[in-house]
Scaffold this motif. Sequence first.
Motif, PDB file in Angstrom:
ATOM      1  N   GLY A  55       5.008   3.708   5.863  1.00  0.00           N
ATOM      2  CA  GLY A  55       5.635   4.538   4.843  1.00  0.00           C
ATOM      3  C   GLY A  55       4.631   5.109   3.859  1.00  0.00           C
ATOM      4  N   ALA A  56       3.414   4.565   3.845  1.00  0.00           N
ATOM      5  CA  ALA A  56       2.384   5.075   2.939  1.00  0.00           C
ATOM      6  C   ALA A  56       2.015   6.507   3.310  1.00  0.00           C
ATOM      7  CB  ALA A  56       1.149   4.183   2.992  1.00  0.00           C
ATOM      8  N   GLY A 111      -3.378   1.686   8.072  1.00  0.00           N
ATOM      9  CA  GLY A 111      -2.646   1.341   9.276  1.00  0.00           C
ATOM     10  C   GLY A 111      -2.387   2.517  10.196  1.00  0.00           C
ATOM     11  N   ARG A 112      -1.411   2.383  11.067  1.00  0.00           N
ATOM     12  CA  ARG A 112      -1.179   3.372  12.119  1.00  0.00           C
ATOM     13  C   ARG A 112      -0.601   4.665  11.562  1.00  0.00           C
ATOM     14  NH1 ARG A 112       2.183   5.201  16.426  1.00  0.00           N
ATOM     15  NH2 ARG A 112       4.073   4.266  15.567  1.00  0.00           N
ATOM     16  N   PRO A 113      -1.261   5.801  11.811  1.00  0.00           N
ATOM     17  CA  PRO A 113      -0.732   7.092  11.377  1.00  0.00           C
ATOM     18  C   PRO A 113       0.321   7.586  12.371  1.00  0.00           C
ATOM     19  CG  PRO A 113      -2.840   7.408  12.458  1.00  0.00           C
ATOM     20  CD  PRO A 113      -2.587   5.923  12.452  1.00  0.00           C
ATOM     21  N   HIS A 140      -4.395   2.974  -2.855  1.00  0.00           N
ATOM     22  CA  HIS A 140      -3.530   2.580  -3.970  1.00  0.00           C
ATOM     23  C   HIS A 140      -2.354   1.749  -3.479  1.00  0.00           C
ATOM     24  CE1 HIS A 140      -5.784   5.368  -6.434  1.00  0.00           C
ATOM     25  NE2 HIS A 140      -5.545   6.327  -5.558  1.00  0.00           N
ATOM     26  N   GLY A 141      -2.057   0.705  -4.239  1.00  0.00           N
ATOM     27  CA  GLY A 141      -0.889  -0.123  -3.970  1.00  0.00           C
ATOM     28  C   GLY A 141      -0.131  -0.374  -5.257  1.00  0.00           C
ATOM     29  N   ASP A 142       1.012  -1.065  -5.160  1.00  0.00           N
ATOM     30  CA  ASP A 142       1.817  -1.292  -6.365  1.00  0.00           C
ATOM     31  C   ASP A 142       1.307  -2.462  -7.206  1.00  0.00           C
ATOM     32  OD1 ASP A 142       2.658  -3.430  -4.817  1.00  0.00           O
ATOM     33  OD2 ASP A 142       4.747  -2.788  -4.689  1.00  0.00           O
ATOM     34  N   ILE A 156       0.855  -1.182   0.000  1.00  0.00           N
ATOM     35  CA  ILE A 156       0.000   0.000   0.000  1.00  0.00           C
ATOM     36  C   ILE A 156       0.897   1.240   0.000  1.00  0.00           C
ATOM     37  CG2 ILE A 156      -1.823   1.247   1.193  1.00  0.00           C
ATOM     38  CD1 ILE A 156      -2.633  -1.457  -0.015  1.00  0.00           C
ATOM     39  N   THR A 157       0.667   2.112  -0.973  1.00  0.00           N
ATOM     40  CA  THR A 157       1.546   3.272  -1.156  1.00  0.00           C
ATOM     41  C   THR A 157       0.899   4.598  -0.787  1.00  0.00           C
ATOM     42  OG1 THR A 157       0.853   3.387  -3.483  1.00  0.00           O
ATOM     43  CG2 THR A 157       2.865   2.139  -2.982  1.00  0.00           C
TER      44      THR A 157
END
Length: 366
Positions: free
Chosen positions: A233-234, A201-203, A255-257, A152-153
Amino acid sequence: MINFSRSGKFRFALIGAGMIGTHHAKVISELADQIDLVAVVNRTLEKAERITAQRGGKAFTSLTTALAATDIDVVVVCTPPGGRAEVAIEALEAGKHVIIEKPAEVTLAKIDDIIAAQEKAGTLVTVISQHRFDPASEIARAAIKNGELGRITSGIASIDWWRDQSYYDSGGWRGTWRFEGGGALMNQGVHTVDLLVCMLGRPVEVFGCAATLAHERIETEDVAVGVVRFESGALGVLHATTAAFPGLSARLQVHGDKGSIVIENDELSFIHVTPNSAARAEELSDSEDGAVNQVAEYALPEETSATAGRDPAQLSDAHRYQYQNFLAALRGTEEIRVGLAENRQTISVIVGVYESARTGKPVSLV
């Protein structure tokens, strides 16, 4: 230990008889095979009596009197946001299980107070985040969990709504920091922000700006934007407004790769995933590059009803789905899917945007 009523049902008390409280009463009545509504509490007794006349139970003007007069298992908190901690903590100190409308509170300190009370009481608490239970959200979460979007980006949470001035003038608590804790991002945007956190996930950090541009006599913003960095890292983008005439949609993009998902007004509008196994590839309709770009492959249940973003009175069935999870947790057959910790993460993003807007600096989230 719950001592069931003679009917074998859980006894619920509803606190707050406004628009959202009325919807909770409807959901409770839809689950009448498992729930008895035994009390409705509102400072204006007549509002509570309107609900009890239709849904059952006794009307009270305070939780204290309701607890003294009635056997209660679960307290549902639907008061204005800035007063929810007080009610939830009273219920927890009385040993009751609690359902709290979003947000649990308008500051992290108050949410932490509720968490401390729950830890002491040892009872169950869920915070309404009903859109995590939407069929579209379930599909998205499953695809992410299965790795079908790859890494996930990024994600985008955008709420492009319109509220005219009469909306803010209709209640003295609307548009105030004390009772709402924020404007477009906290009130209207909280669910879409919650979905972004659920998916990414966790911000860990946020930077934001906010402004009041289209309304008068309110303290809070009608436009807010932000950038969120997640532990993975997203990166995420936030946009929430009640100044987008005539009112458009609530939209989530992930969005993911290896794929992307778009949910608009609670409905899955686009999904492109890469199956990660031969069995999965056979299950889905393959495109030339081995991916799926076909919403039809993920048909939603016929009973699903969408929530129109421009009208908060149009509420979906997802409250009922979350209630069902809570009831299963009370019976020990499921885990609570959305507790105070999950809600705290979402609220940390929102209050982080407000702090960043005030200071002009990024805010680390804890």
